[in-house]
Design a protein around this motif. Structure first.
Motif, PDB file in Angstrom:
ATOM      1  N   GLU A 233      15.730 -96.485 -63.944  1.00 31.10           N
ATOM      2  CA  GLU A 233      16.166 -96.977 -62.486  1.00 31.10           C
ATOM      3  C   GLU A 233      17.601 -96.437 -62.019  1.00 31.10           C
ATOM      4  O   GLU A 233      17.663 -96.231 -61.025  1.00 31.10           O
ATOM      5  N   GLU A 234      18.356 -96.336 -63.167  1.00 30.69           N
ATOM      6  CA  GLU A 234      19.866 -96.080 -62.785  1.00 30.69           C
ATOM      7  C   GLU A 234      19.696 -94.499 -62.532  1.00 30.69           C
ATOM      8  O   GLU A 234      20.400 -93.710 -61.303  1.00 30.69           O
ATOM      9  N   ALA A 235      18.964 -93.915 -63.190  1.00 31.10           N
ATOM     10  CA  ALA A 235      18.687 -92.264 -62.893  1.00 31.10           C
ATOM     11  C   ALA A 235      18.329 -92.089 -61.576  1.00 31.10           C
ATOM     12  O   ALA A 235      18.529 -91.154 -60.851  1.00 31.10           O
ATOM     13  N   ALA A 236      17.201 -92.518 -61.201  1.00 34.94           N
ATOM     14  CA  ALA A 236      16.655 -92.556 -59.794  1.00 34.94           C
ATOM     15  C   ALA A 236      17.771 -92.900 -58.808  1.00 34.94           C
ATOM     16  O   ALA A 236      17.785 -92.176 -57.604  1.00 34.94           O
ATOM     17  N   SER A 237      18.282 -93.944 -59.011  1.00 32.57           N
ATOM     18  CA  SER A 237      19.478 -94.314 -57.888  1.00 32.57           C
ATOM     19  C   SER A 237      20.719 -93.147 -57.818  1.00 32.57           C
ATOM     20  O   SER A 237      20.972 -92.910 -56.653  1.00 32.57           O
ATOM     21  N   ASP A 239      20.029 -90.146 -58.340  1.00 31.73           N
ATOM     22  CA  ASP A 239      19.604 -89.120 -57.758  1.00 31.73           C
ATOM     23  C   ASP A 239      19.456 -89.241 -56.300  1.00 31.73           C
ATOM     24  O   ASP A 239      18.976 -88.201 -55.349  1.00 31.73           O
ATOM     25  N   GLY A 240      19.846 -90.242 -55.304  1.00 26.31           N
ATOM     26  CA  GLY A 240      19.664 -90.699 -54.194  1.00 26.31           C
ATOM     27  C   GLY A 240      18.332 -91.607 -53.700  1.00 26.31           C
ATOM     28  O   GLY A 240      18.317 -91.620 -52.637  1.00 26.31           O
ATOM     29  N   ALA A 241      17.551 -92.173 -54.460  1.00 30.82           N
ATOM     30  CA  ALA A 241      16.486 -92.800 -54.295  1.00 30.82           C
ATOM     31  C   ALA A 241      17.264 -94.350 -53.943  1.00 30.82           C
ATOM     32  O   ALA A 241      17.869 -94.838 -54.259  1.00 30.82           O
ATOM     33  N   THR A 242      16.269 -94.566 -52.551  1.00 36.93           N
ATOM     34  CA  THR A 242      16.439 -96.046 -52.188  1.00 36.93           C
ATOM     35  C   THR A 242      16.027 -97.152 -53.189  1.00 36.93           C
ATOM     36  O   THR A 242      15.350 -96.748 -54.203  1.00 36.93           O
ATOM     37  N   ALA A 243      16.467 -98.103 -52.956  1.00 40.67           N
ATOM     38  CA  ALA A 243      15.757 -99.442 -53.580  1.00 40.67           C
ATOM     39  C   ALA A 243      14.226 -99.345 -53.589  1.00 40.67           C
ATOM     40  O   ALA A 243      13.562 -99.664 -54.582  1.00 40.67           O
ATOM     41  N   PHE A 244      13.701 -99.113 -52.585  1.00 39.75           N
ATOM     42  CA  PHE A 244      12.153 -99.121 -52.328  1.00 39.75           C
ATOM     43  C   PHE A 244      11.606 -97.921 -53.236  1.00 39.75           C
ATOM     44  O   PHE A 244      10.764 -98.004 -53.722  1.00 39.75           O
ATOM     45  N   GLY A 245      12.210 -96.715 -53.128  1.00 40.44           N
ATOM     46  CA  GLY A 245      11.880 -95.682 -53.721  1.00 40.44           C
ATOM     47  C   GLY A 245      11.897 -96.002 -55.197  1.00 40.44           C
ATOM     48  O   GLY A 245      11.041 -95.394 -56.119  1.00 40.44           O
ATOM     49  N   VAL A 246      12.938 -96.534 -55.777  1.00 34.93           N
ATOM     50  CA  VAL A 246      13.064 -96.860 -57.218  1.00 34.93           C
ATOM     51  C   VAL A 246      12.032 -97.702 -57.362  1.00 34.93           C
ATOM     52  O   VAL A 246      11.208 -97.488 -58.861  1.00 34.93           O
ATOM     53  N   TYR A 247      11.559 -98.726 -56.766  1.00 32.01           N
ATOM     54  CA  TYR A 247      10.302 -99.684 -57.098  1.00 32.01           C
ATOM     55  C   TYR A 247       9.170 -98.948 -57.203  1.00 32.01           C
ATOM     56  O   TYR A 247       8.247 -99.148 -57.843  1.00 32.01           O
ATOM     57  N   ARG A 248       9.029 -98.277 -56.164  1.00 29.84           N
ATOM     58  CA  ARG A 248       7.800 -97.462 -55.780  1.00 29.84           C
ATOM     59  C   ARG A 248       7.444 -96.443 -57.076  1.00 29.84           C
ATOM     60  O   ARG A 248       6.225 -96.534 -57.460  1.00 29.84           O
ATOM     61  N   PHE A 249       8.478 -95.711 -57.386  1.00 31.37           N
ATOM     62  CA  PHE A 249       8.218 -94.363 -58.196  1.00 31.37           C
ATOM     63  C   PHE A 249       8.646 -94.750 -59.601  1.00 31.37           C
ATOM     64  O   PHE A 249       8.236 -94.129 -60.819  1.00 31.37           O
ATOM     65  N   VAL A 250       9.530 -95.668 -59.870  1.00 27.80           N
ATOM     66  CA  VAL A 250      10.050 -96.200 -61.350  1.00 27.80           C
ATOM     67  C   VAL A 250       9.376 -97.508 -61.934  1.00 27.80           C
ATOM     68  O   VAL A 250       8.699 -97.672 -62.905  1.00 27.80           O
ATOM     69  N   THR A 251       9.414 -98.480 -60.960  1.00 35.73           N
ATOM     70  CA  THR A 251       9.235 -99.824 -61.287  1.00 35.73           C
ATOM     71  C   THR A 251       7.571-100.144 -61.317  1.00 35.73           C
ATOM     72  O   THR A 251       7.042-100.732 -62.267  1.00 35.73           O
ATOM     73  N   TRP A 252       7.299 -99.832 -60.127  1.00 34.62           N
ATOM     74  CA  TRP A 252       5.576-100.113 -59.784  1.00 34.62           C
ATOM     75  C   TRP A 252       4.866 -99.530 -61.083  1.00 34.62           C
ATOM     76  O   TRP A 252       3.888-100.103 -61.659  1.00 34.62           O
TER      77      TRP A 252
END
Length: 338
Positions: A233-237, A239-252
């Motif tokens: 999650e920290e790496a995705a953030s 890299d410029g991912a939004t909160a929704f992007g982090v949830y969609r591509f990492v958490t989900w």
């Protein structure tokens, strides 16, 4: 012995050794003969004896009633035959053809599917949102919320139904009082009966079902969310991912298997809702409030057509089995289950 004799004799010829009997032929195969019996380890059968009472209990509670239901669905079992005072003729698939050709049955199926869909969507949506919120709050708030969820989860269904009957009471209900105060229209809301309109009545029933199912969803989904690697999650953030992007591509992707299994259980549970409707309608639900479980009960005990009620119950089991198989196949296709 002369040198000539020694030369004529030559070097000694080695004598081949006779192989020991090991039970295995030189080609790698076992030789003919009795195999030694494998000795069982001490206590090897103990686990089977420990689970034997549970297997017998499950067989008595589930297997025998299921077999009996299948047999009754192919018969014409009435009240007299139930007490052994009459014959029970075999009618084959007559019960199923009568049920599947009845428009009332399909109306009940449609009502059950709509009710189940609304309950599952609300339960999974609200439960996931609360689980995500529990990741952001402080420890003591999370502890208080967990205790409240467990308390709601442990409340008996009869007690919960009594609370919701009081909340929706036409004369002294808290819902009517709050709506009258918020809207200022006391003539409309004070004395309003929510169960005269089936849509409004099912709204109250849906609140009860969702309220009782949310604790399980929240606790399960929160446990799944804690398994998401924080580094990703920290790496995705970064890299410029939004909160929704982090949830969609990492958490989900991490919580998707758990979410699917919980949703499957919710579909099965909400498809079989019985007690909530039965208790909120004072043990006498109107035909407009009948789902498949209540419809089967009504046919079996109010119309004394036990075989027809068994056939409806068997059709319900087949429908739910199809749902479970569909979700399991989806999990296998996506590679989430090996």
């Amino acid at each position: 012995m002369t040198a000539a004799d020694t030369k004529a004799a030559g070097p000694p010829v080695p004598v081949p050794r006779v192989p020991e009997k090991t039970g295995i032929s030189p080609s790698g195969q076992e030789a003919d003969g009795p195999r030694p019996k494998k000795r069982r380890k001490k206590g090897e059968l103990l686990p089977y004896f420990l689970i034997l009472p549970a297997i017998l209990a499950i067989a008595a509670v589930y297997v025998y009633p299921l077999i009996k239901t299948v047999i009754m669905s192919f018969q014409d079992l009435g009240r007299a035959a139930l007490w052994g005072n009459g014959e029970t003729p075999w009618v084959g698939f007559e019960q199923f053809t009568n049920i599947l050709g009845d428009p009332d049955f399909w109306a009940v199926v449609g009502r059950t599917v709509v009710f189940m869909t609304i309950c599952v969507v609300l339960t999974m949506g609200i439960g996931l949102l609360i689980a995500l919120m529990m990741l952001k709050v402080s420890t003591w708030v999370r502890l208080v919320l967990t205790v409240a969820l467990i308390a709601a989860w442990s409340m008996p269904l009869m007690v919960a139904a009594s609370v919701f009957r009081w909340l929706s009471d036409s004369d002294y209900g808290l819902i009517n009082t709050l709506l009258a105060d918020l809207t200022g229209d006391e003539d409309r809301w004070l004395g309003h009966n929510w169960f005269l309109d089936p849509w409004q009545g099912f709204g109250i029933i849906t609140l009860l079902v969702v309220w009782g199912a949310i604790p399980f969803v929240v606790i399960t989904m929160y446990a799944a969310l804690t398994q998401v690697p924080k580094e990703l999650e920290e790496a995705a953030s970064l890299d410029g991912a939004t909160a929704f992007g982090v949830y969609r591509f990492v958490t989900w992707p991490v919580i998707k298997p758990v979410f699917t299994m919980v949703a499957t259980l919710s579909v099965i549970w909400d498809f079989n809702v019985f007690g909530q409707i039965w208790l909120l309608r004072g043990n006498k639900p109107e035909p407009e409030y009948e789902t498949l479980g209540l419809y089967s009960f009504s046919k079996a005990f109010e119309s004394t057509s036990f075989s027809q009620g068994s056939a409806i119950a068997l059709i319900t089991v087949l429908m739910l089995s199809g749902v479970a198989v569909y979700y399991l196949r989806q999990l296998i296709k996506t590679g989430e289950v090996e």
